[in-house]
Design a protein around this motif. Structure first.
Motif, PDB file in Angstrom:
ATOM      1  N   ILE A  63       0.798  -1.258   0.018  1.00 45.25           N
ATOM      2  CA  ILE A  63       0.184  -0.121   0.224  1.00 45.25           C
ATOM      3  C   ILE A  63       0.931   1.258   0.000  1.00 45.25           C
ATOM      4  N   GLN A  64       1.846   1.180   0.952  1.00 50.14           N
ATOM      5  CA  GLN A  64       2.859   2.292   0.942  1.00 50.14           C
ATOM      6  C   GLN A  64       3.409   2.558  -0.358  1.00 50.14           C
ATOM      7  N   LYS A  70       4.097   5.429  -9.055  1.00 43.50           N
ATOM      8  CA  LYS A  70       3.109   4.908  -9.974  1.00 43.50           C
ATOM      9  C   LYS A  70       4.010   3.896 -10.855  1.00 43.50           C
ATOM     10  N   ASP A  71       5.322   3.706 -10.464  1.00 38.09           N
ATOM     11  CA  ASP A  71       5.897   2.872 -11.307  1.00 38.09           C
ATOM     12  C   ASP A  71       5.866   1.386 -10.635  1.00 38.09           C
ATOM     13  N   VAL A  72       5.519   0.528 -11.443  1.00 39.08           N
ATOM     14  CA  VAL A  72       5.202  -0.880 -10.893  1.00 39.08           C
ATOM     15  C   VAL A  72       6.509  -1.385 -10.292  1.00 39.08           C
ATOM     16  N   GLY A  73       7.809  -1.249 -11.026  1.00 38.87           N
ATOM     17  CA  GLY A  73       8.800  -1.953 -10.823  1.00 38.87           C
ATOM     18  C   GLY A  73       9.345  -1.239  -9.298  1.00 38.87           C
ATOM     19  N   LEU A  74       9.128   0.010  -9.151  1.00 38.48           N
ATOM     20  CA  LEU A  74       9.515   0.466  -7.882  1.00 38.48           C
ATOM     21  C   LEU A  74       8.685  -0.058  -6.651  1.00 38.48           C
ATOM     22  N   GLN A  75       7.436  -0.252  -7.088  1.00 42.44           N
ATOM     23  CA  GLN A  75       6.550  -0.668  -6.237  1.00 42.44           C
ATOM     24  C   GLN A  75       7.107  -2.220  -5.684  1.00 42.44           C
ATOM     25  N   ALA A 228      -1.119  -5.988  -3.189  1.00 46.44           N
ATOM     26  CA  ALA A 228      -0.483  -7.562  -2.625  1.00 46.44           C
ATOM     27  C   ALA A 228      -1.663  -8.431  -2.812  1.00 46.44           C
ATOM     28  N   GLY A 229      -2.895  -7.785  -3.106  1.00 47.47           N
ATOM     29  CA  GLY A 229      -4.179  -8.754  -2.991  1.00 47.47           C
ATOM     30  C   GLY A 229      -4.291  -9.950  -4.134  1.00 47.47           C
TER      31      GLY A 229
END
Length: 279
Positions: A63-64, A70-75, A228-229
């Motif tokens: 969530i954080q 918005k970068d999925v790789g960084l997420q 993460a769901g």
């Protein structure tokens, strides 16, 4: 041979240990209870709190991460990094109490190992650990959602039913079991906090499923519609593949860490001497 090894050798001559299936003296695996076993209530509490904390780390960091970029790789990088550190600390802290399973696949593998004469948990302990882990995982997901102002219970809409994702779960879980039991067979469990956490961190990136590798965590992550769901419809498939992966992992452990010829031959003279005394 070091002094410690020499002392261990002398003790072995006085009272030879019974080898496990690997041909070496049994060593407690992460799921095995320590020599001075804490009360079952304490072990169950450790599994509940540990699994809840693990899922809170996974869900909360996801969530954080989505709020910060918005970068999925960084997420994914943020999510995996937090999981590595969180899991390592939890294993280090709670391992001496319950063995730090936090995972029904590990618990069932430990039960199977004990059933075959190695270290592990009893059926009664497994029957308490597994539902405790599931309850902890659900509580951890709800807690993470609450901390970030999300609906505390909202079913995930993140579908993960594709075949390549299911294959990724087999690989992820098999590797996890191989790491844990391989460390046990080679008497290197002191490295478990680093090794297990590092493997999970790597598996986030090299498996297509991002390495759930845990039936309890899978169930818990269905309760949060966040990064993460996992959609409830995908849960059964993931758990099935994780159980298959656990079987594959145990088979790899048996193949790779099978007892050597010397380990078997070493016991033969002692057995003969015991037979001679009976004649």
């Amino acid at each position: 041979m070091t002094a410690t090894e020499a002392a261990g050798h002398d003790r072995a001559e006085e009272s030879p240990p019974t080898p496990d299936v690997a041909g070496t003296e049994p060593q407690p695996a992460p799921g095995a209870t320590p020599p001075q076993t804490p009360p079952l209530l304490a072990r169950a509490a450790a599994e509940l709190v540990g699994t809840a904390a693990l899922v809170a780390v996974v869900v909360g960091s996801g969530i954080q991460a989505t709020e910060l970029t918005k970068d999925v790789g960084l997420q994914l990088l943020a999510n995996s990094t937090a999981t590595v550190f969180g899991l390592g600390v939890l294993i280090l802290l709670l391992g001496p109490v319950s063995g730090a399973h936090f995972n029904p696949a590990v618990t069932l593998a430990e039960w199977w190992n004990a059933r075959r004469g190695g270290p592990g948990v009893t059926l009664r302990e497994a029957a308490i650990y597994v539902p405790t882990q599931i309850a902890g995982a659900i509580a951890g997901a709800i807690l993470a959602d609450a901390m970030f102002g999300e609906p505390m219970v909202k079913w995930s809409t993140h579908d993960r039913s594709a075949g390549h994702l299911l294959l990724g779960e087999i690989v992820a879980t098999a590797g996890l079991i191989l790491v844990i039991f391989g460390l046990a067979r080679t008497d290197r469990l002191r490295y478990a906090p680093v090794a297990v956490a590092s493997y999970i961190g790597a598996a986030y990136w090299f498996t297509s499923s991002t390495s759930f590798a845990n039936p309890a965590v899978t169930i818990g992550r269905a309760f949060t519609d966040t990064f993460a769901g996992i959609a409830p419809a995908s849960v059964a498939g993931f758990i099935g593949m994780q159980l298959i992966g656990a079987v594959v992992g145990l088979a790899l452990v048996a193949l790779i860490f099978m007892p050597g010829r010397d380990a078997v031959v070493e016991l033969l003279p002692r057995r003969r001497r015991a037979s001679d005394r009976c004649l």
